[in-house]
Each structure stands twice: as structure tokens, then as C-alpha cells.
Design an enzyme around this catalytic site. Sequence first.
Site, PDB file in Angstrom:
ATOM      1  CG  HIS A  29      -0.126   0.000   2.531  1.00 16.23           C
ATOM      2  ND1 HIS A  29       0.443   1.133   3.065  1.00 16.23           N
ATOM      3  CD2 HIS A  29       0.189  -1.012   3.371  1.00 16.23           C
ATOM      4  CE1 HIS A  29       1.072   0.835   4.181  1.00 16.23           C
ATOM      5  NE2 HIS A  29       0.940  -0.465   4.394  1.00 16.23           N
ATOM      6  CD  GLU A 101       1.282  -6.032   7.921  1.00 20.20           C
ATOM      7  OE1 GLU A 101       1.334  -7.225   7.571  1.00 20.20           O
ATOM      8  OE2 GLU A 101       2.166  -5.196   7.666  1.00 20.20           O
TER       9      GLU A 101
END
Length: 199
Positions: A29, A101
Amino acid sequence: LRRQRQMCIRDRCYNSPQVINLKIYVMRHGQTNWNINKILQGQTNIDLNETGINQAKAKIEEIKNLDINLIFCSPLNRAAQTAKIVSNRKIPIIYNDSLTERCFGDFEGKKSLEYSNEYYNYNANLQTNNVEPIQDLCNRVYSFLDEIPRTYKDKKILLVTHGATARVINSYFNGLSDNGYIERIPIDNCTIKEFEYSI
């Protein structure tokens, strides 16, 4: 074969049809303020900052040139925002929890220097401070990666995910270090890495 090493690590059977030269692309990201301050984000839902938004915009053309036609993405905001930008409203996005994550437990919101690399030792599989055990993280990511050649072998796929998850993706394709660690890979914000199945 590299993939055989991974199956030994996971102690699982892989019964996919043969696939040759199936590539996937992995993107971390864009930047957040916590990235700048070297604070562990984990599953805390942090948005992209202005730099992160611009990093994603700068990747639109590269994604187009790769002929990506399907994006899988972590549902966390910073990844979802990145995926929406790089898709340019032209590529379908599927959100998948397997790409979320790693949960860093009690270390989330703290400086990354407080977090020990021992948490990436597959064999030790530490289960302290509410950190997601590395074997649990590997199992969810590896299971997702196993499914791609079974179900999406005709797609050009981009995965939009996070640093620790990308580290585990790398171990799926390239194995563990000799001492059992999930090795760190250089993957800055909005960097794209290419991996290939060898089945």
C-alpha cells in the site's frame, strides 16, 4: 523445485493441475503517516496520507502496462484506498481477509524498533504479546496463494497488501532462510514485486 520446499514447510499436499509461467504481482500500500514515523500499524486501520495517494496515482500506468485484469486486496483502508486508485475504476477488486496485515498485538501503535525479528522465526513460532503467530499468518496467506492457480489461472493478478504479508508471500515462492526465518524483502510503499508459480 522451489514449490516443493514450501510444501515441506507447511506439511501439506498440493494437488493443483500443472501450471507453467503463471505470474502474480504484489504491491504494498501507499504511504501513511505511521509509515513516516516508523510506527507499527498491523491491523489498526490507518488511511493513506497525501504522499501515499500520489504514490498510488503514479502507478496507474504501470498497472495498465502489466495488463492486470483482477486485483485482490486487503480490506484495511490503506490497502483498499491504494487498490481503488491503481485500478482507475477499470479493474475489478476483490477484498480478501487473507491479505490483511499481520496483527502485531501489543506492539501496534508503537515504534517498530520495539518489535523483535524473532517473531518471524517460523520454527520458534512465538506466541506472546498478542502477536499473530507466524505459522498462523503463513497458513492464511499460503492457503490463499494455493487457490490462485486452481481458480484464477487465466487472470493477470495484482495483490495489494502490506509489508509483513508481502514478506510471507515471498517465503511462499522462495522458501525460508536456513535458520527458519521469514526473510525481509525490500518493498517500499507502492513498490510492485513479481512472483512466478513453478508447479
